[in-house]
Structure formats: C-alpha cells, structure tokens
Scaffold this motif. Structure first.
Motif, PDB file in Angstrom:
ATOM      1  N   LEU A   4     -48.068  22.374  -8.227  1.00 20.30           N
ATOM      2  CA  LEU A   4     -47.555  21.395  -7.270  1.00 20.30           C
ATOM      3  C   LEU A   4     -48.001  20.004  -7.705  1.00 20.30           C
ATOM      4  CD1 LEU A   4     -46.173  20.616  -4.609  1.00 20.30           C
ATOM      5  CD2 LEU A   4     -48.378  20.990  -3.473  1.00 20.30           C
ATOM      6  N   VAL A   5     -47.048  19.128  -7.947  1.00 18.63           N
ATOM      7  CA  VAL A   5     -47.326  17.750  -8.360  1.00 18.63           C
ATOM      8  C   VAL A   5     -47.093  16.858  -7.147  1.00 18.63           C
ATOM      9  CG1 VAL A   5     -46.742  15.900  -9.981  1.00 18.63           C
ATOM     10  CG2 VAL A   5     -46.585  18.298 -10.701  1.00 18.63           C
ATOM     11  N   ALA A   6     -48.174  16.320  -6.581  1.00 14.43           N
ATOM     12  CA  ALA A   6     -48.083  15.608  -5.297  1.00 14.43           C
ATOM     13  C   ALA A   6     -48.875  14.307  -5.335  1.00 14.43           C
ATOM     14  CB  ALA A   6     -48.585  16.515  -4.174  1.00 14.43           C
ATOM     15  N   PRO A   7     -48.379  13.283  -6.024  1.00 14.30           N
ATOM     16  CA  PRO A   7     -49.097  12.009  -6.113  1.00 14.30           C
ATOM     17  C   PRO A   7     -48.588  10.964  -5.136  1.00 14.30           C
ATOM     18  CG  PRO A   7     -47.352  12.007  -7.725  1.00 14.30           C
ATOM     19  CD  PRO A   7     -47.234  13.317  -6.938  1.00 14.30           C
ATOM     20  N   ASP A   8     -49.390   9.936  -4.983  1.00  9.02           N
ATOM     21  CA  ASP A   8     -48.999   8.704  -4.308  1.00  9.02           C
ATOM     22  C   ASP A   8     -48.375   7.779  -5.352  1.00  9.02           C
ATOM     23  OD1 ASP A   8     -48.736   6.666  -2.435  1.00  9.02           O
ATOM     24  OD2 ASP A   8     -50.883   6.439  -2.074  1.00  9.02           O
ATOM     25  N   ALA A  20     -44.709  11.144  -9.902  1.00  2.88           N
ATOM     26  CA  ALA A  20     -44.553  12.591  -9.954  1.00  2.88           C
ATOM     27  C   ALA A  20     -43.775  13.020 -11.190  1.00  2.88           C
ATOM     28  CB  ALA A  20     -43.850  13.084  -8.685  1.00  2.88           C
ATOM     29  N   GLY A  21     -42.718  12.290 -11.516  1.00  7.99           N
ATOM     30  CA  GLY A  21     -41.932  12.621 -12.692  1.00  7.99           C
ATOM     31  C   GLY A  21     -42.722  12.475 -13.979  1.00  7.99           C
ATOM     32  N   ALA A  22     -43.512  11.399 -14.077  1.00 10.14           N
ATOM     33  CA  ALA A  22     -44.309  11.167 -15.280  1.00 10.14           C
ATOM     34  C   ALA A  22     -45.379  12.249 -15.436  1.00 10.14           C
ATOM     35  CB  ALA A  22     -44.959   9.788 -15.218  1.00 10.14           C
ATOM     36  N   ILE A  23     -46.043  12.609 -14.344  1.00  9.28           N
ATOM     37  CA  ILE A  23     -47.054  13.668 -14.406  1.00  9.28           C
ATOM     38  C   ILE A  23     -46.419  14.984 -14.825  1.00  9.28           C
ATOM     39  CG2 ILE A  23     -48.625  15.073 -13.020  1.00  9.28           C
ATOM     40  CD1 ILE A  23     -49.218  12.514 -11.380  1.00  9.28           C
ATOM     41  N   ALA A  24     -45.264  15.286 -14.259  1.00  8.69           N
ATOM     42  CA  ALA A  24     -44.592  16.546 -14.575  1.00  8.69           C
ATOM     43  C   ALA A  24     -44.184  16.609 -16.043  1.00  8.69           C
ATOM     44  CB  ALA A  24     -43.374  16.721 -13.676  1.00  8.69           C
ATOM     45  N   LEU A  38     -42.269  19.253  -7.509  1.00 12.07           N
ATOM     46  CA  LEU A  38     -42.595  17.842  -7.307  1.00 12.07           C
ATOM     47  C   LEU A  38     -42.488  17.493  -5.827  1.00 12.07           C
ATOM     48  CD1 LEU A  38     -42.085  18.036 -10.373  1.00 12.07           C
ATOM     49  CD2 LEU A  38     -41.079  15.743 -10.266  1.00 12.07           C
ATOM     50  N   LEU A  39     -43.572  16.919  -5.286  1.00  7.99           N
ATOM     51  CA  LEU A  39     -43.601  16.512  -3.885  1.00  7.99           C
ATOM     52  C   LEU A  39     -44.261  15.135  -3.793  1.00  7.99           C
ATOM     53  CD1 LEU A  39     -42.884  17.677  -1.011  1.00  7.99           C
ATOM     54  CD2 LEU A  39     -45.328  18.170  -0.812  1.00  7.99           C
ATOM     55  N   PRO A  40     -43.526  14.061  -4.083  1.00  7.45           N
ATOM     56  CA  PRO A  40     -44.106  12.713  -3.972  1.00  7.45           C
ATOM     57  C   PRO A  40     -44.576  12.453  -2.547  1.00  7.45           C
ATOM     58  CG  PRO A  40     -41.955  12.668  -5.061  1.00  7.45           C
ATOM     59  CD  PRO A  40     -42.115  14.031  -4.471  1.00  7.45           C
ATOM     60  N   LEU A  41     -45.698  11.730  -2.421  1.00  6.50           N
ATOM     61  CA  LEU A  41     -46.295  11.484  -1.108  1.00  6.50           C
ATOM     62  C   LEU A  41     -46.566  10.000  -0.909  1.00  6.50           C
ATOM     63  CD1 LEU A  41     -48.869  14.426  -1.007  1.00  6.50           C
ATOM     64  CD2 LEU A  41     -46.716  14.293   0.247  1.00  6.50           C
ATOM     65  N   SER A  42     -46.863   9.641   0.319  1.00  4.03           N
ATOM     66  CA  SER A  42     -47.215   8.271   0.670  1.00  4.03           C
ATOM     67  C   SER A  42     -48.156   8.308   1.868  1.00  4.03           C
ATOM     68  CB  SER A  42     -45.963   7.449   1.012  1.00  4.03           C
ATOM     69  OG  SER A  42     -46.313   6.174   1.523  1.00  4.03           O
ATOM     70  N   LEU A 270     -44.507  15.747   7.492  1.00  5.04           N
ATOM     71  CA  LEU A 270     -43.055  15.562   7.517  1.00  5.04           C
ATOM     72  C   LEU A 270     -42.368  16.137   6.285  1.00  5.04           C
ATOM     73  CD1 LEU A 270     -42.889  11.922   8.939  1.00  5.04           C
ATOM     74  CD2 LEU A 270     -42.126  14.004  10.100  1.00  5.04           C
ATOM     75  N   VAL A 271     -43.034  16.094   5.131  1.00  2.27           N
ATOM     76  CA  VAL A 271     -42.389  16.572   3.892  1.00  2.27           C
ATOM     77  C   VAL A 271     -42.812  17.986   3.512  1.00  2.27           C
ATOM     78  CG1 VAL A 271     -42.129  14.214   3.040  1.00  2.27           C
ATOM     79  CG2 VAL A 271     -44.132  15.553   2.340  1.00  2.27           C
ATOM     80  N   GLY A 272     -43.711  18.596   4.268  1.00  2.00           N
ATOM     81  CA  GLY A 272     -44.057  19.990   4.041  1.00  2.00           C
ATOM     82  C   GLY A 272     -45.111  20.244   2.983  1.00  2.00           C
ATOM     83  N   LEU A 273     -46.215  19.497   3.016  1.00  3.00           N
ATOM     84  CA  LEU A 273     -47.261  19.702   2.020  1.00  3.00           C
ATOM     85  C   LEU A 273     -47.893  21.091   2.136  1.00  3.00           C
ATOM     86  CD1 LEU A 273     -49.204  18.752  -0.212  1.00  3.00           C
ATOM     87  CD2 LEU A 273     -50.644  17.748   1.591  1.00  3.00           C
ATOM     88  N   ASP A 274     -48.250  21.520   3.329  1.00  2.00           N
ATOM     89  CA  ASP A 274     -48.960  22.795   3.465  1.00  2.00           C
ATOM     90  C   ASP A 274     -48.143  23.986   2.957  1.00  2.00           C
ATOM     91  OD1 ASP A 274     -51.256  21.618   4.335  1.00  2.00           O
ATOM     92  OD2 ASP A 274     -51.035  22.177   6.443  1.00  2.00           O
ATOM     93  N   PRO A 275     -46.855  24.097   3.288  1.00  2.00           N
ATOM     94  CA  PRO A 275     -46.067  25.198   2.707  1.00  2.00           C
ATOM     95  C   PRO A 275     -45.994  25.120   1.182  1.00  2.00           C
ATOM     96  CG  PRO A 275     -44.931  24.279   4.602  1.00  2.00           C
ATOM     97  CD  PRO A 275     -46.082  23.370   4.315  1.00  2.00           C
TER      98      PRO A 275
END
Length: 371
Positions: A4-8, A20-24, A38-42, A270-275
């Motif tokens: 799971l790639v989840a950056p700010d 997220a794209g660069a990390i992936a 990929l799950l970009p966060l803020s 809101l974007v579903g991090l835990d699932p």
C-alpha cells in the motif's frame, strides 16, 4: 507481496498523487512482482482536492485575494450531493509566495473566506475546509472579513490585512457571516498546536524573524481576547488545533461555529485507509519533510499509527529530515529513505523514484525477512 503506497504531498514539489506515483514506480523497479495499491492522502493541506475528488464532482475556479493581497485563481470542489471541499492552501498557501517575499506580518487569509463564501453560494450544505500549508499568521482575520464580519480598530475604521495588524483590533461585528446552523462545516486541521503557540511554532517557517514573531504573538493574544468576547462559544485559544494555518482554525471555528477535526484521520476515513491496510502486507508512506510535527496531526504520523494498529510493517520515503530518527513516530518506522537531504533539485519526481527503489531493495532484504 501487496504494497500500500499512501503518502502525503511533498510540500510545494509533488502532489499526493504525484508522490504516490513516483514511489510506486521506484518500488516497482526494485520489486517488479509486488502488487501496488496507491492511496494518496492529505491532512487538509496541499493536495486535499485531488485526494477527495469523487466522480460527478466539479471543480469551480474563481479569482480571490491571494496571501499578498494580489489576485490569484483558486479552485474548490462541489458535488451533486452538496458536498464541497475547500483547500486553504489554494488561496493562502505558502507555495504562492516567493521565499524572499514571505512575511506573515502582511500576508492574509482573505481568499480562504472568499472560497468558503463561494462554496456556500453555490449550494453547498456540507463543507470540508482543509487548513494547512498557509503563508499566514493572521488568526483568520482576513477570512472572517471576506465572510462578512466587520473587524474594527478603536476609531471604528476597518482593520487592515496582515498578522501585523492584529494588535490593533478592538471589536468584531458579526454582520451577515454564515454559521454551521445553516450548513455542516468541518475544519480539517493538520497540527495540534494551539493559537497561543502559533506564531512561535509556525512564524519562522513563513518568513518571520524573532521581532516579527514577538509582534505576531502579542497580536494573536489580543485577537483571541476580542474573539472570545465578541464571538462567544468558540474554542479556547489554548485548544489543540486552533493554531492551524496560523490561527485560521481558531478564527473560523469561532465565527462559523464549526468543529476542528483532525484532518489526516478524517481524510483517511473518507478514502478508506483502514480497509486498504487490511489488504496490504507492507505500507509505504511519505512526506516532504520529516520533523517534530510529523507526529502531531500529519499524514505520516497517522499512517504509522494505523499501520501499527493493524500489525503491518510501515516504511517511508521523505524529502528531507528535520528531526532525529529516535523521535516518537520516526522511531516507529521500520525503515526510511531520504530523497533530497539538501532540498529538492531539478527532478524531484526522479529523486523520489530513486529513493523508493533504494528503500524497496532494503525492505525486501531486511524488514520483511524478520529477525
């Protein structure tokens, strides 16, 4: 392995989606057989709109007063269900001001108030306002003026813009400003800093020298007293999060009757991090600068906490370091790679890709191998 790639965002250089794209891509070069989600966060700062944008929502752009008092174009989201998303950094962001011109004695949050007013006028009945990445320490005075409140000095004339003017405020007249009675408003804060500490904590990074920090601290104290008297019912100046965006959180909460909500946690919900965490074998997060605030309401700290709660290894790519690695959250990372220790160069995307590739090689060799 499922990753799971989840950056700010990487402050002013990469949006959450770009990060997220660069990390992936970098990770994929080292471990091409891994499955990447990929799950970009803020946390309410830069990139909030792209993280929360849903199908059917439209972007509305208007000209507002920028942080230096000159016009800038800023955008908010509006959905068919009445949900709107405002990103304060789009109107009053630090990235909108050249480093040599950064000065919280003169910068204003006026444009944020204009964005909120525009969203409400467009029919929003559920408004998410992200507070983060601002160039201001004006307590939200500019935003409140744009929303219709009248800020007066002793002779009855209007208060001028800029944090350096707060020491002159004498009273606040509510005028026609909206309140949360009319619409559900959530103020997403990215820090736990109270208003009383906002100038000392954030002033220097926004261009304030020690003399300016002193002026801002005194001004915010006067502002807090006037707000408490004329806009009763708002949070105390010592309440966590009231110092967000240079005190914008405090001013908006008092004027709108809206709650201050931890932005990283709310956005993640809101974007579903835990699932997404439940389906992952390892988590990669990231941000532009790892420092003491990373553990105080930022995306990285929240991802680390949730990953630990779910028993997942968590690693990070960060742009630079402003703290020791034995701090509260950095010390809980399983591994860490810095992409630009001396500041971003001409190719920040390539720098993050390379850092992610280095990290992925180590993770495969050590972190996942166990003791």
């Amino acid at each position: 392995m499922r990753v799971l790639v989840a950056p700010d965002s990487f402050g002013g250089t990469l949006t959450p989606r770009e990060a997220a794209g660069a990390i992936a891509r970098g990770w994929g070069r080292a471990r091409p057989d891994d499955e990447l989600d990929l799950l970009p966060l803020s946390d309410g700062g830069e990139g909030l709109l792209e993280v929360l944008e849903r199908p059917g929502e439209v972007r509305r752009t208007l000209e507002v007063v920028g942080p230096l008092g000159t016009p800038v174009e800023a955008t908010f989201l509006l959905g068919p269900d009445g949900r709107a998303v405002v990103e304060s950094a789009a109107a009053a962001g630090l990235a909108l001001v050249e480093p040599a011109r950064r000065d919280p004695l003169v910068t204003t949050s006026w444009g944020v108030g204009q964005l909120i007013a525009a969203a409400l006028a467009a029919g929003s009945r559920h408004l998410l306002v992200g507070l983060g990445g601002s160039a201001t320490v004006d307590g939200g005075a500019g935003a409140l003026s744009a929303l219709g409140l009248r800020l007066r000095v002793e002779d009855g004339s209007g208060l001028k813009i800029g944090g350096g003017e707060l020491g002159r405020v004498a009273r606040i007249e509510r005028g026609s400003a909206p309140t949360a009675v009319d619409v559900t408003i959530e103020l997403l804060v990215d820090v736990t800093t109270p208003l009383t500490e906002a100038a000392v904590r954030f002033g220097p990074q926004k261009g304030a020298d020690p003399a300016a920090v002193s002026i801002l601290t005194e001004g915010l104290a006067r502002w807090a007293a006037v707000v408490a008297r004329d806009l009763p019912g708002g949070p105390e100046a010592t309440a966590p999060g009231t110092g967000a965006a240079g005190g914008l959180g405090h001013g908006l909460a008092a004027a709108l009757g809206a709650p201050l909500v931890p932005g990283a946690a709310r956005v993640a919900e809101l974007v579903g991090l835990d699932p997404a965490l439940a389906a992952a074998d390892v988590v990669v997060t990231g941000e532009g600068r790892l420092d003491a605030t990373s553990a105080e309401g930022k995306v990285l700290g929240h991802v680390v906490a949730r990953a630990r709660a779910s028993g997942r290894p968590v690693v990070a790519v960060v742009g630079s370091l402003g703290t020791r690695l034995d701090g509260p959250h950095p010390g809980r990372l399983d591994d860490l790679e810095v992409s630009a220790p001396d500041g971003p160069g001409q190719g920040p995307i390539e720098e993050v890709e390379a850092a992610a590739e280095r990290l992925a090689r180590r993770v495969g060799e050590h972190v996942l191998a166990g003791p």
